[in-house]
Design an enzyme around this catalytic site. Structure first.
Site, PDB file in Angstrom:
ATOM      1  CB  SER A 168      -0.961  -0.076   1.270  1.00  0.00           C
ATOM      2  OG  SER A 168      -1.543   1.238   1.378  1.00  0.00           O
ATOM      3  CE1 TYR A 187      -4.334  -1.771   4.476  1.00  0.00           C
ATOM      4  CE2 TYR A 187      -3.406   0.507   4.483  1.00  0.00           C
ATOM      5  CZ  TYR A 187      -4.112  -0.485   3.812  1.00  0.00           C
ATOM      6  OH  TYR A 187      -3.975  -0.986   2.485  1.00  0.00           O
TER       7      TYR A 187
END
Length: 270
Positions: free
Chosen positions: A142, A155
């Site tokens: 990500s 995350y």
């Protein structure tokens, strides 16, 4: 690795980028084993595959369950005769809160899915991939894996772990038939909040709602770019103009990049 004629296992194949990868790779002549925790999502993927569904198998699987994941390669090889590729796409976000307010249960859930889920599939599939004349692992990290995003710290940490794991695998597997690619998506137009069971915007969705020049990348475009990266045996690829720009800025001026994201996210953190 060129897609045509290969068999590729894709986690998260029941929605979003994973579904689009499944459909586009089928169009390119691949055989696909789509893995997802959602039986309903996989059924919709199979429906959308249309005439290509004869080269698709669906497998309901929880990637946090190591024993269940370890059984998948044999099932896929029985169905397709081989397995040449693994795409780790499945992932979830955390509630959009600071670490100080984040429950341990949420922390563990994110780490279990994003890191351990990826580790489970790699450990299960890699011995089989090493037996193929040409094979490929694609892991989706990500933009939050190289850039701090307030409200998505755990995350981001899980995706940073995926980043470094993938880069290390690339080195470890240099003298083998297995190529490895790490993917860094920016803001992608998926239902990741809903699929994560989170009633809050993701970091990507929040950025999309703010005042910025970049638009959300569609799952279709994201899948196309990921396939291009795989077929070109790229070491890494960013997805979206936002990820590309912040990738460069975070390396040149990391504190400045962090400040830009903080300003973007500040209003969402209260």
């Amino acid at each position: 690795m060129k897609a045509n004629g290969t068999t590729i296992a894709i986690t998260g194949g029941g929605n979003g980028i994973g579904r689009e990868l499944t459909l586009q790779l089928l169009d390119k002549g691949a055989r696909i084993a789509a893995l997802d925790i959602s039986e309903e999502g996989l059924a919709e993927t199979a429906r959308l595959a249309g005439a290509n569904a004869d080269r698709l198998t669906t497998h309901v699987a929880n990637i946090t369950d190591r024993a269940a994941v370890e059984a998948l390669p044999a099932a896929i090889i029985e169905a397709h005769g081989q397995v040449d590729g693994l795409m780790n796409v499945a992932g979830i976000i955390q509630p959009f809160v600071k670490v100080n307010e984040l429950e341990y249960s949420a922390i563990e859930r994110v780490i279990n899915v994003n890191f351990w889920g990826t580790m489970h599939t790699i450990k299960a599939f890699l011995p089989h991939l090493l037996e193929r004349p040409s094979a490929h692992i694609v892991n989706v990290s990500s933009m939050g894996g190289f850039l701090p995003v307030p409200g998505q710290s755990v995350y981001g940490a899980s995706k940073a772990a995926v980043k470094l794991l993938t880069e290390a695998l690339h080195s470890e597997l240099t003298d083998t038939p297995v190529r490895v690619t790490v993917i860094f998506p920016g803001a992608i137009g998926t239902d990741i909040s809903k699929n994560s069971g989170i009633d809050a915007p993701t970091a990507a969705e929040a950025a999309e709602g703010g005042k910025q020049e970049f638009k959300t990348t569609s799952p279709q475009d994201a899948a196309r770019m990921i396939i291009e990266a795989m077929e070109a045996d790229k070491f890494r690829a960013t997805i979206g103009k936002d990820a590309a720009m912040m990738d460069k800025l975070s390396r040149l001026m990391p504190e400045r990049a962090a400040a830009i994201i903080y300003k973007q996210m500040k209003s969402l953190l209260g």
